[in-house]
Each structure stands twice: as structure tokens, then as C-alpha cells.
Scaffold this motif. Sequence first.
Motif, short mmCIF file in Angstrom:
data_model
loop_
_atom_site.label_atom_id
_atom_site.label_comp_id
_atom_site.label_asym_id
_atom_site.label_seq_id
_atom_site.Cartn_x
_atom_site.Cartn_y
_atom_site.Cartn_z
N THR A 114 -31.05 -10.49 22.00
CA THR A 114 -29.63 -9.98 21.60
C THR A 114 -28.78 -11.54 21.40
OG1 THR A 114 -29.94 -8.46 23.37
CG2 THR A 114 -27.64 -9.00 22.81
N ILE A 115 -29.03 -12.43 22.13
CA ILE A 115 -28.50 -13.59 21.94
C ILE A 115 -28.41 -14.44 20.55
CG2 ILE A 115 -28.24 -16.11 22.53
CD1 ILE A 115 -28.43 -15.22 25.52
N PRO A 116 -29.65 -14.46 20.05
CA PRO A 116 -29.72 -14.75 18.58
C PRO A 116 -29.01 -13.96 17.53
CG PRO A 116 -31.84 -14.97 19.67
CD PRO A 116 -31.18 -14.20 20.33
N ALA A 117 -28.89 -12.62 17.95
CA ALA A 117 -28.17 -11.70 16.80
C ALA A 117 -26.63 -11.79 17.20
CB ALA A 117 -28.55 -10.28 17.30
N ALA B 60 -24.16 -16.23 24.01
CA ALA B 60 -24.45 -17.48 24.59
C ALA B 60 -23.07 -18.51 24.76
CB ALA B 60 -25.30 -18.43 23.43
N GLN B 61 -22.21 -18.38 23.78
CA GLN B 61 -21.00 -18.94 24.03
C GLN B 61 -20.23 -18.63 25.38
OE1 GLN B 61 -18.07 -18.32 20.67
NE2 GLN B 61 -16.65 -20.09 21.50
N ILE B 62 -20.12 -17.29 25.60
CA ILE B 62 -19.53 -16.72 26.95
C ILE B 62 -20.12 -17.40 28.22
CG2 ILE B 62 -19.14 -14.68 28.26
CD1 ILE B 62 -19.13 -13.39 25.81
N LYS B 63 -21.50 -17.39 28.07
CA LYS B 63 -22.46 -17.95 29.43
C LYS B 63 -22.10 -19.72 29.18
CE LYS B 63 -26.64 -17.26 30.01
NZ LYS B 63 -28.15 -17.11 29.80
N GLU B 64 -21.93 -20.19 28.31
CA GLU B 64 -21.61 -21.61 28.30
C GLU B 64 -20.23 -21.95 28.84
OE1 GLU B 64 -22.16 -22.80 24.11
OE2 GLU B 64 -24.36 -22.53 24.21
N ARG B 65 -19.08 -21.27 28.54
CA ARG B 65 -17.83 -21.31 29.19
C ARG B 65 -17.92 -20.99 30.55
NH1 ARG B 65 -13.53 -20.06 25.20
NH2 ARG B 65 -14.20 -20.72 23.12
N MET B 66 -18.52 -19.94 30.98
CA MET B 66 -18.60 -19.65 32.21
C MET B 66 -18.98 -20.81 33.10
SD MET B 66 -19.93 -15.64 32.10
CE MET B 66 -18.67 -14.40 32.25
N LEU B 67 -20.41 -21.28 32.58
CA LEU B 67 -20.97 -22.33 33.51
C LEU B 67 -20.07 -23.55 33.38
CD1 LEU B 67 -24.50 -21.80 32.09
CD2 LEU B 67 -23.75 -21.18 34.57
N SER C 102 -29.39 -4.87 27.98
CA SER C 102 -29.71 -5.35 26.86
C SER C 102 -28.56 -5.77 26.03
CB SER C 102 -30.04 -3.94 25.83
OG SER C 102 -29.19 -3.22 26.08
N GLY C 103 -27.47 -6.19 26.92
CA GLY C 103 -26.13 -6.81 26.62
C GLY C 103 -25.03 -5.65 26.08
N PRO C 104 -24.06 -6.18 25.70
CA PRO C 104 -23.61 -7.57 25.28
C PRO C 104 -22.80 -8.35 26.56
CG PRO C 104 -22.17 -6.28 24.35
CD PRO C 104 -23.04 -5.40 24.81
N THR C 105 -22.53 -7.48 27.78
CA THR C 105 -22.11 -8.05 28.94
C THR C 105 -22.66 -9.13 29.63
OG1 THR C 105 -20.89 -5.74 29.20
CG2 THR C 105 -20.89 -7.29 31.05
N VAL C 106 -21.78 -10.28 29.95
CA VAL C 106 -22.27 -11.28 30.67
C VAL C 106 -21.78 -11.25 31.95
CG1 VAL C 106 -22.56 -13.86 30.82
CG2 VAL C 106 -22.75 -12.68 28.50
N PHE C 107 -22.37 -11.43 33.16
CA PHE C 107 -21.81 -11.63 34.47
C PHE C 107 -21.94 -13.00 34.90
CE2 PHE C 107 -26.27 -10.40 35.45
CZ PHE C 107 -26.46 -11.28 36.36
N ALA C 108 -20.73 -13.67 35.67
CA ALA C 108 -21.07 -14.90 36.15
C ALA C 108 -20.83 -14.73 37.81
CB ALA C 108 -19.84 -15.81 35.70
N VAL C 109 -21.54 -15.41 38.37
CA VAL C 109 -21.38 -15.53 40.01
C VAL C 109 -20.14 -16.73 40.03
CG1 VAL C 109 -22.44 -16.13 41.95
CG2 VAL C 109 -23.60 -15.05 40.22
N ALA C 110 -19.31 -16.26 40.71
CA ALA C 110 -18.02 -17.26 41.17
C ALA C 110 -18.08 -17.36 42.72
CB ALA C 110 -16.72 -16.50 40.90
N LYS C 111 -17.75 -18.64 43.05
CA LYS C 111 -17.68 -18.87 44.92
C LYS C 111 -16.40 -18.11 45.45
CE LYS C 111 -19.37 -23.63 44.07
NZ LYS C 111 -19.14 -23.61 42.72
N ASP C 112 -15.56 -18.02 44.48
CA ASP C 112 -14.13 -17.33 45.37
C ASP C 112 -13.19 -16.73 44.20
OD1 ASP C 112 -12.99 -19.68 44.42
OD2 ASP C 112 -13.44 -20.75 46.35
N GLU C 113 -12.28 -16.54 44.65
CA GLU C 113 -11.04 -15.82 43.71
C GLU C 113 -10.84 -16.96 42.74
OE1 GLU C 113 -6.83 -13.38 43.72
OE2 GLU C 113 -7.84 -14.21 45.62
N LYS C 114 -10.25 -18.22 43.47
CA LYS C 114 -9.96 -19.07 42.52
C LYS C 114 -11.07 -19.49 41.25
CE LYS C 114 -8.69 -24.14 42.93
NZ LYS C 114 -8.63 -25.27 43.73
N GLU C 115 -12.35 -19.46 41.78
CA GLU C 115 -13.23 -19.87 40.52
C GLU C 115 -12.96 -18.98 39.66
OE1 GLU C 115 -16.84 -22.42 41.18
OE2 GLU C 115 -17.67 -20.41 40.95
N SER C 116 -13.11 -17.53 39.99
CA SER C 116 -13.01 -16.29 39.22
C SER C 116 -11.87 -16.51 38.22
CB SER C 116 -13.15 -15.17 40.04
OG SER C 116 -11.85 -14.74 40.68
#
Length: 287
Positions: A221-224, A229-236, A248-262
Motif C-alpha cells: 500500500t505505501i509504494p502505491a 508514509a508521510q503520515i507515519k513520518e509526521r506522527m513519529l 490494508s490501509g490507508p488509515t495509520v494509527f499512532a500511539v500517544a503517551k497522553d492527551e497533550k501528545e495526541s
Amino acid sequence: MEKILETAYAKINLGLDVLGKRPDGYHEVRMVMQSIGLSDAVELEESEVLVVETDNGGLAGGPGNLAWKAATLLAERCGKIPNVHIRLKKKIFLAAGLAGGSSDAAAVLRGLNRLWQLGLQVTELETLAAELGSDIPFCIAGGTALAEGRGELLRKLPEAPSLTLVLAKPKLEVSTGWVYGNFRQEQVAQRPDIDGIIKALEQGAVAPLLASCGNVLESVTIPAYPVIAQIKERMLAAGSEYALMSGSGPTVFAVAKDEKESKQILAALTDLDLETAVTTTVKKERI
């Protein structure tokens, strides 16, 4: 007139591995699936005919809808006429890798089991669900589970630690069939450690859990769709400890420590055209 209310929880994949192609044309998978708080509301009540009504203009409510198919299948197997009005109040992103349609179908099976007083057990509902789609059996009870076969063979796992999750879906639709059809083992750079995920769940340890996560379908999915990948990079870059594409995508989830980080993570995505939500992991249904 009695009205049955069900909550249809979305899911993410903490780990998704594809082992190979099966003789039936499906792929053999090994996945750890996790329910999350982002959810649809499903209302059911008796009616003169079967009706599936949605509040999202992008989702048809007719015979092609999985909720309709679920009502029809259960009625056929239990000698019922599916005269029921089903209302889907959508919050789960469409065509997102979050099992929105599958979860709605599972909620219909649970709800009609109650409305029609059928007394079916969880395992019986899961068996029926497997005839409708690979993710639907998991969505019957949800929680945290190992899914094998084509996704219908389930083993409940210890509940995942409570995690705050930021979800982001670009405005595009990805065909699950297309992703699996274009999957090639030799293109996978890193596989999830499914056994490592299970061990971390047994220990209730977040860091080893995240270190073991992964999704081999990113290799398709990412090569297409490089925006994933841009979303993942921004989140990290915004501070997330971990980010991964779901299903199969395209949703990305990020783990946040707390509300502030989210909020920091969301702020880093504002110039992209996305659907976003902040949610948490949730436990399995008590059926």
C-alpha cells in the motif's frame, strides 16, 4: 416497539503477517487484532420489510451492505423473515482498514440474536460471521485476539494495555482485494513478531509490545500511496512512540503517551487532507 442498540467498534491490527496463498484463493494470515473506541451506533427494530439506513452519503444501505447481508443470513439460518429496520450511525471512516462494515455486520448479528431471542452463543455467531467476511468473526466479541486461517480462526488473548491512539486516514480508498492480490513475500522488509506481541500481552508490557508490531501489507500500500508514509513520518516526528498502517490501509494509527501528545500529533497533520480521530483500545464485548 422494542429497539435494540449495539455499539460497533472499529479495529486495528497490532500485527499482520501473510504466510502464503491458500488453495481456496485466500491468503493464510496470522494477525493480532485489537478493538478501539472509534465506533458506529447500530439500532435495530421490527419493521414491515428489511431496511438498512445510513447517515453517511458515501455508504449505500441496500443489499450490498454487510449489515443487510448479516440480517438476511441470520434470518435464513433461523427460519425468520428479516423484517427489521437497521440504522447505522457512522463514525468509523469508510474503506479505511478499520473493519467498519465488518463491525456493523457483527453488531447486526448480536442485535438480532437479542431482538429475536435466539439464544445463540458467541461461537455460533462467529461461525455465521465467517460466511460473510474474514474480519467479522473477530468483531462479534472484539477485544484482543489472534486471528489465523483467513482471519476466521480466533484465539482470545490477554487484553492489551490501555493505549491512546491517533488515527489518520487520507482521502482515498484502498481495495483490500487489490492489496492482497499484489502482495509479494520478497517485497517485505520487516515482519511483525506475532509471538513477541502475544508474550508482551501476557506480560502487560507496552514497550516490548510496540517493538513487536508490524504490518506486511505496508509493502504494497505505501509504494502505491506515499502519503501513508508521510503520515507515519509526521506522527513519529511529533513524538509518537510508534505508528503503523492498519489492515490494508490507508488509515495509520499512532500511539500517544497522553492527551497533550495526541494534540501535538494532530497538529503535525493539519495541512494534509485527512480524516482524524483520537481514541483508545477497548476490551471485548460481554455477550
